[in-house]
Design a protein around this motif. Structure first.
Motif, short mmCIF file in Angstrom:
data_model
loop_
_atom_site.label_atom_id
_atom_site.label_comp_id
_atom_site.label_asym_id
_atom_site.label_seq_id
_atom_site.Cartn_x
_atom_site.Cartn_y
_atom_site.Cartn_z
N TYR A 63 32.51 71.54 55.58
CA TYR A 63 32.07 70.24 55.12
C TYR A 63 32.27 69.21 56.23
N VAL A 97 31.91 65.77 46.70
CA VAL A 97 31.05 66.55 47.60
C VAL A 97 29.64 65.99 47.46
N PRO A 99 25.61 66.02 49.09
CA PRO A 99 24.65 66.70 49.97
C PRO A 99 24.30 65.82 51.17
N LYS A 100 24.05 66.47 52.30
CA LYS A 100 23.67 65.76 53.52
C LYS A 100 22.29 65.14 53.31
N PHE A 109 26.81 69.88 53.43
CA PHE A 109 27.52 69.03 52.49
C PHE A 109 28.58 68.21 53.19
#
Length: 138
Positions: A63, A97, A99-100, A109
């Motif tokens: 991450y 968390v 998402p990109k 992520f």
């Protein structure tokens, strides 16, 4: 006989699916359990912050860490366990968390750290030697 067998089968299926484990859920002030209250996930892994990039590597995923005050607090705590600036530390954190965003480079992520649960020295097993009957295996 078929009805009795069918009834026995149905009863056994329902009793097998029953969850008897009763645990006390930690309740927050709004009456929801901690798990229901937020989207926070607990992650344990190796953390590194170097040259304006922060990464958390768990057993299965990597991450990108969002750089904010909590990340800097984690990095300050981690400095006590590092010999070099590029050393990892083992951490347990809770965060969101995310998402990109599309079109950006980086890990799929990101994690926005909300709570820091634990920080300790990373124990590398890279140079571990196993001895069998006096013979060393590296």
């Amino acid at each position: 006989m078929k009805k009795l067998l069918t009834l026995f089968l149905i009863v056994s299926v329902f009793t097998a699916c029953k969850n008897d484990a009763k645990t006390e859920a930690k309740m927050s002030e709004n009456g929801k359990t901690i798990e229901q209250n937020s989207e926070l996930r607990t992650l344990v892994g190796q953390f590194i912050y170097y040259a304006d990039a922060a990464v958390l590597q768990t057993r299965n995923d990597i991450y990108g860490v969002i750089i904010n005050e909590k990340m800097h607090e984690l990095n300050d705590m981690a400095k006590a366990y590092k010999k070099d600036p590029t050393d990892y530390v083992t951490v347990q954190v809770r965060g969101k968390v995310i998402p990109k965003p599309e079109g950006e480079e980086g890990w799929p992520f990101r994690i926005d750290i909300i709570e820091i649960d634990n920080v300790k020295k990373y124990e590398s097993k890279e140079n571990e030697v196993i001895k069998l009957n006096g013979d060393a295996i590296e």
